[in-house]
Design a protein around this motif. Structure first.
Motif, PDB file in Angstrom:
ATOM      1  N   SER A  86       0.830  -1.199   0.000  1.00 29.94           N
ATOM      2  CA  SER A  86       0.000   0.000   0.000  1.00 29.94           C
ATOM      3  C   SER A  86       0.869   1.255   0.000  1.00 29.94           C
ATOM      4  O   SER A  86       1.758   1.394   0.833  1.00 29.94           O
ATOM      5  N   PRO A  87       0.567   2.191  -0.897  1.00 28.67           N
ATOM      6  CA  PRO A  87       1.323   3.435  -0.929  1.00 28.67           C
ATOM      7  C   PRO A  87       0.813   4.467   0.084  1.00 28.67           C
ATOM      8  O   PRO A  87       1.424   5.509   0.252  1.00 28.67           O
ATOM      9  N   ILE A  88      -0.329   4.159   0.737  1.00 26.58           N
ATOM     10  CA  ILE A  88      -0.931   5.101   1.680  1.00 26.58           C
ATOM     11  C   ILE A  88      -1.592   4.363   2.835  1.00 26.58           C
ATOM     12  O   ILE A  88      -1.827   3.166   2.767  1.00 26.58           O
ATOM     13  N   VAL A  89      -1.916   5.107   3.880  1.00 29.61           N
ATOM     14  CA  VAL A  89      -2.697   4.603   5.011  1.00 29.61           C
ATOM     15  C   VAL A  89      -4.164   4.792   4.660  1.00 29.61           C
ATOM     16  O   VAL A  89      -4.547   5.809   4.091  1.00 29.61           O
ATOM     17  N   GLU A 148      -1.892   0.035   6.680  1.00 31.00           N
ATOM     18  CA  GLU A 148      -0.816   0.988   6.920  1.00 31.00           C
ATOM     19  C   GLU A 148      -0.009   1.220   5.642  1.00 31.00           C
ATOM     20  O   GLU A 148      -0.047   0.409   4.721  1.00 31.00           O
ATOM     21  N   TYR A 149       0.758   2.284   5.636  1.00 30.24           N
ATOM     22  CA  TYR A 149       1.682   2.554   4.543  1.00 30.24           C
ATOM     23  C   TYR A 149       2.691   1.410   4.458  1.00 30.24           C
ATOM     24  O   TYR A 149       3.241   0.988   5.465  1.00 30.24           O
ATOM     25  N   GLY A 150       2.900   0.888   3.268  1.00 35.27           N
ATOM     26  CA  GLY A 150       3.878  -0.171   3.065  1.00 35.27           C
ATOM     27  C   GLY A 150       3.390  -1.563   3.405  1.00 35.27           C
ATOM     28  O   GLY A 150       4.130  -2.535   3.246  1.00 35.27           O
TER      29      GLY A 150
END
Length: 159
Positions: A86-89, A148-150
């Motif tokens: 994921s690039p974003i939360v 979560e991010y990442g």
């Protein structure tokens, strides 16, 4: 909010959790609080200091654990899989709308740049594209799960 108000809020959340209350509203002068607990969803983590203006609404993160997502380790027989992260939360959604077919499922072939899911962040729907071509082997999150991010979303066997 004053430190003692935050402590009171924590105690209220614990009380509501223990008594399995699904939803709670509090209106105290210039402060409004709405707590809503949803089962089978991972907790949301909010980062950074927060100042709540008068009239703001505070939504509590769900307080129950979600089903454990499938993990892919480097020593698996699946080593060599590409993880789409994921690039974003936000909140993960596997289809464009409730009741619609999923963007992708295990066994599907995807191309680099193909939309594979949506991550909702701050009421905005962000289309997430595959960063590799190949076969979807595993979906590592569940629909509606906070992410979560990442965080890995899909495992792809590159082609």
């Amino acid at each position: 909010m004053k430190p003692e108000d935050i402590q009171d809020l924590k105690q209220l959340i614990e009380f509501l959790k223990e008594n399995q209350v699904a939803e709670f509203d509090l209106d105290r002068g210039d402060m409004k609080i709405r707590l809503k607990f949803e089962p089978a969803v991972a907790p949301v983590v909010v980062h950074g200091p927060g100042i709540m203006p008068a009239g703001a609404v505070l939504a509590a993160a769900p307080l129950v654990a979600s089903p454990a997502p499938v993990a892919v380790s480097e020593t698996d027989s699946d080593a060599g899989l590409h993880l789409v992260k994921s690039p974003i939360v936000g909140t993960y959604y596997g289809s464009p709308s409730p009741g619609a077919a999923s963007f992708v499922s295990p066994g599907d072939h995807v191309e680099k740049g193909q939309v594979i899911c949506i991550v909702e962040a701050m009421k905005l729907m962000n289309e997430i594209e595959s960063d590799a071509s190949g076969e979807i082997v595993k979906c590592l999150v569940v629909n509606g799960q906070p992410i979560e991010y990442g965080q890995p979303l899909f495992a792809i066997r590159p082609s």
